[in-house]
Design an enzyme around this catalytic site. Structure first.
Site, mmCIF file in Angstrom:
data_model
loop_
_atom_site.group_PDB
_atom_site.id
_atom_site.type_symbol
_atom_site.label_atom_id
_atom_site.label_comp_id
_atom_site.label_asym_id
_atom_site.label_seq_id
_atom_site.Cartn_x
_atom_site.Cartn_y
_atom_site.Cartn_z
ATOM 1 N N LYS A 1 71.009 77.930 -2.779
ATOM 2 C CA LYS A 1 70.957 79.054 -3.627
ATOM 3 C C LYS A 1 70.712 80.115 -2.722
ATOM 4 O O LYS A 1 69.851 80.569 -2.135
ATOM 5 C CB LYS A 1 69.645 78.834 -4.576
ATOM 6 C CG LYS A 1 69.627 80.082 -5.555
ATOM 7 C CD LYS A 1 68.316 80.439 -6.215
ATOM 8 C CE LYS A 1 68.293 81.770 -6.805
ATOM 9 N NZ LYS A 1 68.544 82.847 -5.790
ATOM 10 N N ARG B 1 54.283 81.845 -7.440
ATOM 11 C CA ARG B 1 54.753 82.097 -8.543
ATOM 12 C C ARG B 1 56.100 81.034 -8.710
ATOM 13 O O ARG B 1 56.410 80.192 -9.406
ATOM 14 C CB ARG B 1 55.227 83.207 -9.125
ATOM 15 C CG ARG B 1 55.416 83.233 -10.777
ATOM 16 C CD ARG B 1 55.761 84.713 -11.384
ATOM 17 N NE ARG B 1 56.730 85.414 -10.491
ATOM 18 C CZ ARG B 1 58.155 85.125 -10.465
ATOM 19 N NH1 ARG B 1 58.625 84.460 -11.492
ATOM 20 N NH2 ARG B 1 59.135 85.809 -9.731
ATOM 21 N N GLY C 1 57.642 79.162 -6.319
ATOM 22 C CA GLY C 1 57.468 78.086 -5.820
ATOM 23 C C GLY C 1 56.807 77.032 -6.773
ATOM 24 O O GLY C 1 57.298 75.685 -7.065
ATOM 25 N N GLU D 1 57.200 76.488 0.733
ATOM 26 C CA GLU D 1 55.910 77.034 1.460
ATOM 27 C C GLU D 1 55.837 78.387 0.640
ATOM 28 O O GLU D 1 56.703 79.256 0.304
ATOM 29 C CB GLU D 1 56.529 77.344 2.956
ATOM 30 C CG GLU D 1 55.544 78.421 3.641
ATOM 31 C CD GLU D 1 56.375 79.115 4.901
ATOM 32 O OE1 GLU D 1 56.270 80.327 5.132
ATOM 33 O OE2 GLU D 1 57.324 78.247 5.349
ATOM 34 N N CYS E 1 55.216 85.216 6.738
ATOM 35 C CA CYS E 1 54.200 84.368 6.132
ATOM 36 C C CYS E 1 52.942 83.882 6.981
ATOM 37 O O CYS E 1 51.860 83.431 6.433
ATOM 38 C CB CYS E 1 55.038 82.683 6.127
ATOM 39 S SG CYS E 1 55.846 82.227 7.150
#
Length: 532
Positions: free
Chosen positions: A185, A245, A247, A267, A304
């Site tokens: 995606k 949200r 994930g 993650e 991250c």
């Protein structure tokens, strides 16, 4: 600049032009880019899924060397895109050209890493326990075990790494290496970048004789397309990097809304605590402040592994450090963020955190959101207030960090005990510090996937030993990593063959060990064949 068609990649073909369109927004230009990208139709999505399902038995049965050739061809094709790829990613992500050039090299190298893993072959973890027909009181059957691929994998491209965690990033590379077809995606911020790289993968698949359907890349709105993929019976696992949200939405769908639940490797959220211990601060406080300021603002804080939490004992040395860190952060100019949504969310999160009881704002810079730029922020709170207010553990995705002042050792340990799971934790300390704060170190270690000594958390090496994962909510499965050679193991499962005829054994489990891989034979690691 290479011409963009604005179409999804469906196996060896492209999708058709659709009425519904998407446009990538450039925070550098402050407006949408002109190219229109067609949203994949329901029929195109289903075609990609059917092709992936048909490709799986063929692709998974290929020797590892064939899949290695495919990955190496992808790497070559991405490198051959040259400046066209870098320039497009720059417009779509706002990231500087040198950063993107380095990230492209990392992406190429991680593809090559997985190719090397396949050529060596021991990743399948072959185990052989030979038959013991004369064992008393019962004989033992011949038992042989190895890892095998799960099936088609849905991969969701990330916003903050248009190369390394996106179309041909670590999730895609690991899934393809394992023998799983990939349906990607595309991220709506990187539609042109995705098309260029998807084309490179498609070209490599054709050139190396892969089955059609081994890879498809779909354009579409996040929730609608993502949920459709997560629910489809053909998808056997999901790789995701993004918000908590999104994930968790995928995780719930894959766990609860399917007849057969599937693993989701998401993650999602990490604030990467940094413990600064007193003796080290006395010796190197100013240097650490400059290093930490650079880490907080690296990539405008959109990593991250951004250090979002700093734990200190409350004393004069710590106050001197905070003064130095504040000065270092104030000297960093605002910089362009990835997209307007992330920029808006950064300022909202910063404002929310600053309004929580007990939080002190140490740096108050003007809001640069209208220019899509993020300015550095530093906030402070006492450990007792931090512990009482779990919302202070919510990630501020941008160049911000929260200082936690601890009255004593027990307060620091209590703050660490209250922490959620994290990708990383960092410790700055002398040998004496580390001995004195051993209980705190043990608490921090229990919360993270990677423990770092005397260095900042930003920077993730692509290698065999890396763990880029952590306890929930950093990831949905803290037993796995999304970076490094072991990332391949997310998309496989163990299978045991009992008393299998020799003619049906896969090469990895044959007595002669034709692949010359390391195996566990009757409890001992060896490349030798079973004794007759």
């Amino acid at each position: 600049m290479q011409m963009l068609r604005g179409l999804s990649v469906i196996g060896f073909e492209t999708g058709a032009e659709q009425q519904e369109k998407l446009f990538a927004f450039s925070t550098i230009l402050g407006k949408p880019l002109p190219e229109a990208f067609s949203v994949a139709s329901k029929e195109e999505i289903n075609q990609a899924l059917l092709l992936a399902e048909a490709a799986f038995p063929v692709f998974s049965a290929l020797p590892g060397t064939r899949r290695a050739e495919f990955l190496e061809a992808i790497a070559e094709n991405i490198a051959a895109l040259g400046d066209d790829l870098i320039q497009r990613a720059h417009l779509e992500s706002g990231l500087p050209l040198p950063r993107l050039s380095g990230e492209r090299d990392r992406t190429v190298n991680q593809l090559k890493l997985f190719a090397a893993v396949l050529r060596e072959g021991s990743w399948v973890e072959a185990v052989i326990d030979t038959a013991l027909p004369d064992r008393q009181p019962l004989p033992r059957a011949d038992l042989r075990k190895m890892l095998v691929p799960l099936g088609p994998v849905a991969v969701f491209a990330a916003s903050n790494f248009p190369f390394a965690f996106s179309t041909a990033g670590g999730d895609t590379a690991a899934a393809l290496a394992s023998g799983c077809p990939v349906i990607l995606k595309a991220h709506s911020s990187h539609l042109g970048t995705n098309e260029l790289i998807a084309g490179a993968i498609q070209k490599a698949a054709i050139a190396t004789g892969m089955p059609e359907g081994v890879f498809s890349a779909l354009n579409g709105e996040g929730a609608a397309l993502g949920q459709q993929l997560a629910r489809h019976a053909s998808i056997k696992a999901i790789g995701f990097t993004g918000s908590y949200r999104a994930g968790m939405s995928l995780f719930r769908t894959a766990s609860n809304d399917r007849a057969t639940p599937i693993p989701v490797y998401a993650e999602m959220s990490s604030i990467n605590p940094v413990m600064l211990l007193p003796e080290t601060l006395k010796q190197n406080g100013t240097a650490i402040a400059k290093q930490l300021a650079g880490s907080i603002t690296l990539g405008v804080g959109q990593f991250c592994t951004n250090p979002g939490l700093i734990l200190l004992l409350k004393d004069e040395t710590s106050q001197q450090f905070i003064t130095a860190l504040t000065a270092a952060l104030e000297a960093v100019p605002p910089a362009t963020m990835l997209n307007k949504g992330i920029c808006a969310a950064y300022y909202q999160a910063k404002k929310k955190t600053g309004s929580i009881a007990g939080v002190k704002i140490l740096i108050e810079k003007p809001d640069e959101g209208d220019a899509f730029k993020g300015s550095a922020a530093l906030l402070q709170v006492d450990a007792a207030d931090f512990i009482k207010q779990p919302e202070l553990q919510e990630e501020i995705f941008g160049p911000a960090s929260l200082v936690i002042l601890c009255d004593d050792h027990s307060a620091m340990e209590a703050a660490l005990a209250s922490l959620h799971g994290q990708l990383t934790g960092s410790l700055y300390g002398t040998d004496g510090d580390l001995q004195e704060f051993a209980p705190a170190m043990a608490l921090l270690s229990s919360k993270v996937g990677r423990l770092i000594y005397n260095n900042v958390p930003t920077g993730v090496e692509v290698c065999h030993a890396m763990v880029h994962g952590g306890p929930f909510p950093a990831t949905t499965d803290g037993r796995s990593t999304s970076v490094g050679a072991d990332a391949i193991k997310r998309f496989v499962r163990p299978v045991c063959l009992q008393d299998c005829p020799a003619t049906l054994l896969p090469a990895a489990l044959q007595d002669s060990n034709p692949l010359n891989i390391m195996r566990k034979l009757n409890g001992q690691y060896t490349r030798e064949s079973p004794a007759k």
